[in-house]
Design an enzyme around this catalytic site. Structure first.
Site, PDB file in Angstrom:
ATOM      1  N   ASP A   1      59.924  26.006  50.928  1.00 39.46           N
ATOM      2  CA  ASP A   1      59.063  26.772  51.831  1.00 39.46           C
ATOM      3  C   ASP A   1      59.420  26.277  53.229  1.00 39.46           C
ATOM      4  O   ASP A   1      59.124  25.132  53.584  1.00 39.46           O
ATOM      5  CB  ASP A   1      57.584  26.549  51.493  1.00 39.46           C
ATOM      6  CG  ASP A   1      56.772  27.805  51.746  1.00 39.46           C
ATOM      7  OD1 ASP A   1      57.118  28.546  52.692  1.00 39.46           O
ATOM      8  OD2 ASP A   1      55.801  28.047  51.013  1.00 39.46           O
TER       9      ASP A   1
ATOM     10  N   CYS B   1      45.986  16.426  44.229  1.00 43.97           N
ATOM     11  CA  CYS B   1      47.399  16.048  44.162  1.00 43.97           C
ATOM     12  C   CYS B   1      47.742  15.323  45.467  1.00 43.97           C
ATOM     13  O   CYS B   1      47.479  15.850  46.548  1.00 43.97           O
ATOM     14  CB  CYS B   1      48.293  17.281  44.067  1.00 43.97           C
ATOM     15  SG  CYS B   1      47.774  18.501  42.844  1.00 43.97           S
TER      16      CYS B   1
ATOM     17  N   CYS C   1      49.644  17.316  48.167  1.00 45.60           N
ATOM     18  CA  CYS C   1      49.066  18.623  48.513  1.00 45.60           C
ATOM     19  C   CYS C   1      49.649  19.174  49.814  1.00 45.60           C
ATOM     20  O   CYS C   1      49.685  18.492  50.838  1.00 45.60           O
ATOM     21  CB  CYS C   1      47.553  18.491  48.670  1.00 45.60           C
ATOM     22  SG  CYS C   1      46.748  20.051  49.105  1.00 45.60           S
TER      23      CYS C   1
ATOM     24  N   ARG D   1      48.299  21.484  51.446  1.00 45.41           N
ATOM     25  CA  ARG D   1      47.185  21.933  52.285  1.00 45.41           C
ATOM     26  C   ARG D   1      46.140  20.838  52.493  1.00 45.41           C
ATOM     27  O   ARG D   1      44.957  21.119  52.646  1.00 45.41           O
ATOM     28  CB  ARG D   1      46.547  23.158  51.616  1.00 45.41           C
ATOM     29  CG  ARG D   1      46.639  24.402  52.456  1.00 45.41           C
ATOM     30  CD  ARG D   1      46.322  25.667  51.686  1.00 45.41           C
ATOM     31  NE  ARG D   1      47.529  26.430  51.474  1.00 45.41           N
ATOM     32  CZ  ARG D   1      47.852  27.018  50.343  1.00 45.41           C
ATOM     33  NH1 ARG D   1      47.048  26.965  49.303  1.00 45.41           N
ATOM     34  NH2 ARG D   1      48.982  27.677  50.244  1.00 45.41           N
TER      35      ARG D   1
ATOM     36  N   ARG E   1      52.009  36.397  55.917  1.00 39.07           N
ATOM     37  CA  ARG E   1      53.346  36.029  56.357  1.00 39.07           C
ATOM     38  C   ARG E   1      54.380  37.081  55.977  1.00 39.07           C
ATOM     39  O   ARG E   1      55.282  37.388  56.728  1.00 39.07           O
ATOM     40  CB  ARG E   1      53.750  34.687  55.760  1.00 39.07           C
ATOM     41  CG  ARG E   1      55.121  34.227  56.217  1.00 39.07           C
ATOM     42  CD  ARG E   1      55.739  33.121  55.395  1.00 39.07           C
ATOM     43  NE  ARG E   1      54.835  32.098  54.938  1.00 39.07           N
ATOM     44  CZ  ARG E   1      54.286  31.161  55.691  1.00 39.07           C
ATOM     45  NH1 ARG E   1      54.543  31.132  56.982  1.00 39.07           N
ATOM     46  NH2 ARG E   1      53.492  30.273  55.166  1.00 39.07           N
ATOM     47  N   TYR E   2      54.238  37.615  54.772  1.00 36.94           N
ATOM     48  CA  TYR E   2      55.217  38.571  54.248  1.00 36.94           C
ATOM     49  C   TYR E   2      54.701  39.992  54.456  1.00 36.94           C
ATOM     50  O   TYR E   2      53.501  40.199  54.610  1.00 36.94           O
ATOM     51  CB  TYR E   2      55.435  38.309  52.762  1.00 36.94           C
ATOM     52  CG  TYR E   2      56.018  36.951  52.430  1.00 36.94           C
ATOM     53  CD1 TYR E   2      57.352  36.681  52.683  1.00 36.94           C
ATOM     54  CD2 TYR E   2      55.228  35.959  51.861  1.00 36.94           C
ATOM     55  CE1 TYR E   2      57.900  35.442  52.357  1.00 36.94           C
ATOM     56  CE2 TYR E   2      55.767  34.722  51.535  1.00 36.94           C
ATOM     57  CZ  TYR E   2      57.102  34.459  51.780  1.00 36.94           C
ATOM     58  OH  TYR E   2      57.628  33.248  51.463  1.00 36.94           O
TER      59      TYR E   2
ATOM     60  N   LYS F   1      59.504  31.271  51.753  1.00 40.96           N
ATOM     61  CA  LYS F   1      60.246  30.636  50.663  1.00 40.96           C
ATOM     62  C   LYS F   1      61.729  31.027  50.701  1.00 40.96           C
ATOM     63  O   LYS F   1      62.063  32.201  50.767  1.00 40.96           O
ATOM     64  CB  LYS F   1      59.633  31.042  49.328  1.00 40.96           C
ATOM     65  CG  LYS F   1      58.207  30.543  49.162  1.00 40.96           C
ATOM     66  CD  LYS F   1      57.576  31.088  47.903  1.00 40.96           C
ATOM     67  CE  LYS F   1      56.133  30.667  47.753  1.00 40.96           C
ATOM     68  NZ  LYS F   1      55.215  31.409  48.673  1.00 40.96           N
TER      69      LYS F   1
ATOM     70  N   ASP G   1      56.937  19.982  50.137  1.00 39.05           N
ATOM     71  CA  ASP G   1      56.775  20.236  51.574  1.00 39.05           C
ATOM     72  C   ASP G   1      56.634  18.906  52.322  1.00 39.05           C
ATOM     73  O   ASP G   1      56.015  17.972  51.818  1.00 39.05           O
ATOM     74  CB  ASP G   1      55.519  21.079  51.817  1.00 39.05           C
ATOM     75  CG  ASP G   1      55.662  22.484  51.234  1.00 39.05           C
ATOM     76  OD1 ASP G   1      56.790  23.012  51.240  1.00 39.05           O
ATOM     77  OD2 ASP G   1      54.641  23.034  50.768  1.00 39.05           O
TER      78      ASP G   1
ATOM     79  N   CYS H   1      39.106  21.114  44.873  1.00 38.07           N
ATOM     80  CA  CYS H   1      39.898  21.193  43.653  1.00 38.07           C
ATOM     81  C   CYS H   1      39.261  20.287  42.610  1.00 38.07           C
ATOM     82  O   CYS H   1      38.430  19.436  42.930  1.00 38.07           O
ATOM     83  CB  CYS H   1      41.330  20.730  43.913  1.00 38.07           C
ATOM     84  SG  CYS H   1      42.262  21.850  44.976  1.00 38.07           S
TER      85      CYS H   1
ATOM     86  N   ARG I   1      52.129  41.250  51.257  1.00 38.91           N
ATOM     87  CA  ARG I   1      51.216  40.410  50.484  1.00 38.91           C
ATOM     88  C   ARG I   1      50.591  39.314  51.339  1.00 38.91           C
ATOM     89  O   ARG I   1      51.165  38.883  52.323  1.00 38.91           O
ATOM     90  CB  ARG I   1      51.915  39.807  49.273  1.00 38.91           C
ATOM     91  CG  ARG I   1      53.182  39.045  49.578  1.00 38.91           C
ATOM     92  CD  ARG I   1      54.092  39.103  48.344  1.00 38.91           C
ATOM     93  NE  ARG I   1      55.241  38.222  48.452  1.00 38.91           N
ATOM     94  CZ  ARG I   1      56.342  38.508  49.157  1.00 38.91           C
ATOM     95  NH1 ARG I   1      56.415  39.624  49.872  1.00 38.91           N
ATOM     96  NH2 ARG I   1      57.341  37.673  49.194  1.00 38.91           N
TER      97      ARG I   1
HETATM   98  C1  LIG Z   1      54.080  31.867  48.403  1.00 36.85           C
HETATM   99  C2  LIG Z   1      53.345  32.772  49.278  1.00 36.85           C
HETATM  100  C3  LIG Z   1      53.129  34.110  48.911  1.00 36.85           C
HETATM  101  C4  LIG Z   1      53.611  34.686  47.604  1.00 36.85           C
HETATM  102  O1  LIG Z   1      55.001  34.653  47.528  1.00 36.85           O
HETATM  103  P1  LIG Z   1      55.767  35.278  46.281  1.00 36.85           P
HETATM  104  O2  LIG Z   1      57.197  34.891  46.489  1.00 36.85           O
HETATM  105  O3  LIG Z   1      55.533  36.742  46.299  1.00 36.85           O
HETATM  106  O4  LIG Z   1      55.162  34.646  45.045  1.00 36.85           O
HETATM  107  C5  LIG Z   1      52.453  34.903  49.793  1.00 36.85           C
HETATM  108  N1  LIG Z   1      52.005  34.445  50.979  1.00 36.85           N
HETATM  109  C6  LIG Z   1      52.222  33.169  51.366  1.00 36.85           C
HETATM  110  C7  LIG Z   1      51.737  32.730  52.698  1.00 36.85           C
HETATM  111  C8  LIG Z   1      52.899  32.286  50.524  1.00 36.85           C
HETATM  112  O5  LIG Z   1      53.085  31.017  50.907  1.00 36.85           O
END
Ligand SMILES: *Cc1c(COP(=O)(O)O)cnc(C)c1O
Length: 387
Positions: A345, A145, A148, A150, A128-129, A352, A308, A141, A132
């Site tokens: 989120d 929870c 959850c 997911r 998404r980002y 986020k 969420d 798990c 990362r």
């Molecule tokens: C939360 C998340 C991350 C990591 O986010 P950070 O703000 O860097 O901790 C990376 N990918 C996805 C899809 C996420 O939901």
């Protein structure tokens, strides 16, 4: 709970352990209790297990009888021993024991609130980002929870086992040189065997442009016995950062403290994630106690999440206004290290979004009117000649 003396609490704890062993017709044995495999084999996972241990409400009984198919139910004896058998409002119990409120669907409820499936680039890898990715290692798990995010995947058996997916995941990571940070979550990656985790982390570490490896896990809280020297050695070898999930200060038991000590002594950086839950932790005093307790265990509170909008979880969620109000009771009132970032989120896959009480009151050119933690206003003037 806080009113009870330590020795009475210890007696009560041993008594609960025996009652949990009774569920399976066994005698309480401290060595077995301390063995994570014994803990996994003796999870409460069927309605009759819960019935033997808890005085169930009809709503819980319905939730247990009808809910198992929608989303698995499970509680390790360790976590179950923290539940109050006679109080259905117990904050530990409400996290893992379903009620029939899970069958209520509210407007805005979604199966995949964070839009992960849409951002899934290969099976079990969410990108998404820019720099990362989120790697879904497995779909089980130690306990489940009820909130959850997911639940559409976790415990459902739809995610292919990792060995069948890992080559495609590694190929994607090798090809995408912009990815410098891989976050393993799931499911709980710390339920993998040491060997499998070691080889997965090793394969990712072998990719030059991956700088940061992190794991999100609730195992230290649900199953602290799993934090063995062998597991710690694997995490240490691959220079992993850990994000631990905790919801309530009662989860910070001596076993959890020992697990955090082992991890911290090995030099593994520890952060935490907490989901804001109505009637469980949506209270500044409870969260302050949790965050202070985490710092004592050398865990840095990282994120506080607005829950969420997952289908069937409305009864566990509170308002954003409540979350912002709580943040206003933390920032400045206690150590900055004890204050996580409060995030939503964004439903629909926006990622986020941080929230806090408004601190910029107004701006007039280079002059900023700012509000501090105690509600008083101050002016900061930018230096001349900068925009
Ligand atoms: C939360 C998340 C991350 C990591 O986010 P950070 O703000 O860097 O901790 C990376 N990918 C996805 C899809 C996420 O939901």
């Amino acid at each position: 709970m806080s009113l009870r003396t330590a020795s009475a609490a210890t007696v009560a704890a041993v008594d609960r352990r025996q009652r949990l062993c009774d569920v399976f017709g066994e005698e309480y044995d401290p060595d077995s209790w301390a063995d994570w495999r014994w803990q996994l084999r003796h999870r409460l996972s069927r309605p009759e297990h819960f019935e033997r241990y808890l005085e169930l409400t009809s709503s819980e009984l319905n939730g247990l009888r009808m809910g198992m198919e929608r989303f698995a139910v499970s509680a390790t004896p360790h976590f179950a021993s923290l539940m109050d058998p006679f109080d259905p409002s117990c904050p530990i119990r409400r996290q893992v024991v379903p009620t029939d409120q899970e069958f209520l669907v509210q407007p805005g409820d979604m199966e995949d609130p964070c839009g992960e499936d849409e951002k899934s680039v290969v099976d079990g890898l969410v990108h998404r980002y820019p720099d990362r990715v989120l790697l879904l290692a497995l779909d089980s798990c130690a306990s489940y929870c009820r909130y959850c995010t997911r639940s559409r995947l976790v415990s459902q058996g739809d995610l292919e086992p990792l060995p069948r997916r890992v080559q495609a995941i590694l190929a994607y990571l090798r090809e995408h040189t912009e990815v410098r940070d891989v976050l393993l979550s799931g499911g709980d990656p710390l339920l993998m065997s040491e060997d499998r985790l070691d080889s997965l982390l090793g394969a990712i570490r072998a990719i030059d442009h991956i700088e940061l490896l992190r794991i999100g896990s609730r195992v230290p809280g649900f199953l602290p016995q799993r934090i063995t020297p062998e597991l710690v050695a694997v995490l240490r070898r691959h220079r992993v950062w850990l994000s631990l999930h905790f919801s309530h200060p009662a989860e910070l038991t001596p076993e959890v403290a020992a697990a955090c000590d082992m991890l911290a002594d090995a030099g593994i950086p520890l952060g935490s994630q907490t989901v804001l839950l109505r009637g469980i932790n949506d209270d500044p005093a409870v969260l302050k106690q949790l965050f202070h307790g985490l710092l004592k265990n050398r865990v840095r509170p990282y994120y506080l999440y607005q829950a969420d909008p997952v289908v069937g979880t409305a009864h566990l969620r509170t308002s954003i206004a409540k979350g912002i109000e709580i943040m206003g009771q933390l920032r400045g009132h206690t150590s900055g290290y004890a204050v996580p970032t409060y995030v939503v989120d964004a439903p629909g896959g926006g990622g986020k979004i941080p929230l806090q009480p408004e601190t910029v009151v107004s701006r007039n050119g280079s002059s900023w009117r700012l509000r501090n933690w105690a509600g008083r206003e101050y002016t900061y003037v930018d230096p001349p000649g900068v925009e």
